[in-house]
Design an enzyme around this catalytic site. Structure first.
Site, PDB file in Angstrom:
ATOM      1  N   VAL A 135      -6.342  -5.563   2.381  1.00  0.00           N
ATOM      2  CA  VAL A 135      -6.301  -4.867   3.671  1.00  0.00           C
ATOM      3  C   VAL A 135      -7.733  -4.475   4.023  1.00  0.00           C
ATOM      4  O   VAL A 135      -8.381  -3.722   3.288  1.00  0.00           O
ATOM      5  CB  VAL A 135      -5.392  -3.625   3.626  1.00  0.00           C
ATOM      6  CG1 VAL A 135      -5.412  -2.906   4.975  1.00  0.00           C
ATOM      7  CG2 VAL A 135      -3.961  -4.010   3.248  1.00  0.00           C
ATOM      8  N   HIS A 150      -8.072   3.651  -3.863  1.00  0.00           N
ATOM      9  CA  HIS A 150      -6.825   3.742  -4.623  1.00  0.00           C
ATOM     10  C   HIS A 150      -6.955   4.905  -5.607  1.00  0.00           C
ATOM     11  O   HIS A 150      -7.932   4.951  -6.380  1.00  0.00           O
ATOM     12  CB  HIS A 150      -6.594   2.474  -5.441  1.00  0.00           C
ATOM     13  CG  HIS A 150      -6.330   1.234  -4.643  1.00  0.00           C
ATOM     14  ND1 HIS A 150      -5.065   0.709  -4.485  1.00  0.00           N
ATOM     15  CD2 HIS A 150      -7.176   0.403  -3.977  1.00  0.00           C
ATOM     16  CE1 HIS A 150      -5.137  -0.400  -3.755  1.00  0.00           C
ATOM     17  NE2 HIS A 150      -6.412  -0.610  -3.441  1.00  0.00           N
ATOM     18  N   HIS A 192     -10.443   1.773   1.879  1.00  0.00           N
ATOM     19  CA  HIS A 192      -9.482   2.675   1.250  1.00  0.00           C
ATOM     20  C   HIS A 192      -9.782   2.817  -0.231  1.00  0.00           C
ATOM     21  O   HIS A 192     -10.248   1.891  -0.878  1.00  0.00           O
ATOM     22  CB  HIS A 192      -8.048   2.183   1.453  1.00  0.00           C
ATOM     23  CG  HIS A 192      -7.807   0.773   0.988  1.00  0.00           C
ATOM     24  ND1 HIS A 192      -8.167  -0.325   1.748  1.00  0.00           N
ATOM     25  CD2 HIS A 192      -7.265   0.287  -0.146  1.00  0.00           C
ATOM     26  CE1 HIS A 192      -7.834  -1.422   1.098  1.00  0.00           C
ATOM     27  NE2 HIS A 192      -7.296  -1.079  -0.071  1.00  0.00           N
ATOM     28  N   ASN A 250     -11.623  -1.813  -3.656  1.00  0.00           N
ATOM     29  CA  ASN A 250     -11.806  -3.260  -3.736  1.00  0.00           C
ATOM     30  C   ASN A 250     -12.587  -3.762  -2.522  1.00  0.00           C
ATOM     31  O   ASN A 250     -12.390  -3.260  -1.410  1.00  0.00           O
ATOM     32  CB  ASN A 250     -10.444  -3.955  -3.783  1.00  0.00           C
ATOM     33  CG  ASN A 250      -9.642  -3.574  -5.023  1.00  0.00           C
ATOM     34  OD1 ASN A 250     -10.201  -3.404  -6.100  1.00  0.00           O
ATOM     35  ND2 ASN A 250      -8.332  -3.421  -4.867  1.00  0.00           N
ATOM     36  N   ARG A 297       1.330   7.135   0.039  1.00  0.00           N
ATOM     37  CA  ARG A 297       1.709   6.400  -1.175  1.00  0.00           C
ATOM     38  C   ARG A 297       1.689   4.892  -0.921  1.00  0.00           C
ATOM     39  O   ARG A 297       2.141   4.426   0.136  1.00  0.00           O
ATOM     40  CB  ARG A 297       3.087   6.856  -1.658  1.00  0.00           C
ATOM     41  CG  ARG A 297       3.062   8.323  -2.080  1.00  0.00           C
ATOM     42  CD  ARG A 297       4.296   8.808  -2.795  1.00  0.00           C
ATOM     43  NE  ARG A 297       4.238  10.274  -2.838  1.00  0.00           N
ATOM     44  CZ  ARG A 297       3.508  10.983  -3.689  1.00  0.00           C
ATOM     45  NH1 ARG A 297       2.785  10.364  -4.623  1.00  0.00           N
ATOM     46  NH2 ARG A 297       3.486  12.303  -3.633  1.00  0.00           N
ATOM     47  N   ASP A 298       1.148   4.171  -1.918  1.00  0.00           N
ATOM     48  CA  ASP A 298       1.075   2.708  -1.816  1.00  0.00           C
ATOM     49  C   ASP A 298       2.492   2.137  -1.782  1.00  0.00           C
ATOM     50  O   ASP A 298       3.372   2.558  -2.530  1.00  0.00           O
ATOM     51  CB  ASP A 298       0.284   2.149  -3.008  1.00  0.00           C
ATOM     52  CG  ASP A 298      -0.133   0.718  -2.800  1.00  0.00           C
ATOM     53  OD1 ASP A 298      -1.347   0.468  -2.625  1.00  0.00           O
ATOM     54  OD2 ASP A 298       0.746  -0.178  -2.813  1.00  0.00           O
ATOM     55  N   ILE A 299       2.695   1.149  -0.926  1.00  0.00           N
ATOM     56  CA  ILE A 299       4.016   0.530  -0.756  1.00  0.00           C
ATOM     57  C   ILE A 299       4.425  -0.258  -2.006  1.00  0.00           C
ATOM     58  O   ILE A 299       5.619  -0.473  -2.245  1.00  0.00           O
ATOM     59  CB  ILE A 299       4.007  -0.382   0.500  1.00  0.00           C
ATOM     60  CG1 ILE A 299       5.390  -0.567   1.059  1.00  0.00           C
ATOM     61  CG2 ILE A 299       3.308  -1.705   0.238  1.00  0.00           C
ATOM     62  CD1 ILE A 299       5.400  -1.158   2.467  1.00  0.00           C
TER      63      ILE A 299
END
Ligand code: DGP
Length: 114
Positions: free
Chosen positions: A96, A102, A100, A87, A29-31
């Site tokens: 980052v 999303h 990755h 991205n 899970r994204d922070i």
């Protein structure tokens, strides 16, 4: 890479709320979530960005998308719908530099993009 946050999440050196892991990808899970469901699916192997992809990485990137679909099903958002975003570099909003995907869902996504 020793100074990469997502490499450290993959190895468990930085804690994360993991939802899936196999030999090729890890999902957590994204922070700082941008949607009710916001999961990042990362390659276990370090790749900076889409710009660094090679032909040999095609199966891995295909697997990244299949994992995202399976996670969407498990999270109960496959039928309502979701958005997948990757991205790249500054104009793409990449912060980052470890490739990755999303996975965003749980509410209608806003338009337009970009
Ligand atoms: P991007 O801007 O596309 O590079 O997305 C990076 C995402 O990573 C951003 O939504 C916040 C998330 N993030 C950054 N650091 C951490 C972390 O240490 N843990 C988790 N779970 N997510 C992080």
């Amino acid at each position: 890479m020793t100074d990469c946050i997502f490499c450290k999440i993959v190895t468990g050196d930085i804690p994360s709320d993991n939802v899936y892991r196999d030999e090729q990808v890890t999902a957590f899970r994204d922070i700082n979530p941008s949607a009710p469901t916001h999961i990042l699916i990362v390659t276990n192997q370090h790749i900076d960005s889409v710009n660094k992809l090679r032909v040999d990485d095609e199966a891995l990137i295909g697997h990244l998308f299949t994992a995202a679909k399976n996670i969407a099903v498990k999270e109960g958002i496959a039928e309502s719908g979701y958005r997948l975003i990757m991205n790249t570099n500054a104009d793409g909003g990449q912060t980052v530099f470890h490739i990755h995907l999303h996975l965003l869902g749980g509410a209608p996504m806003k338009h337009p993009m970009g």
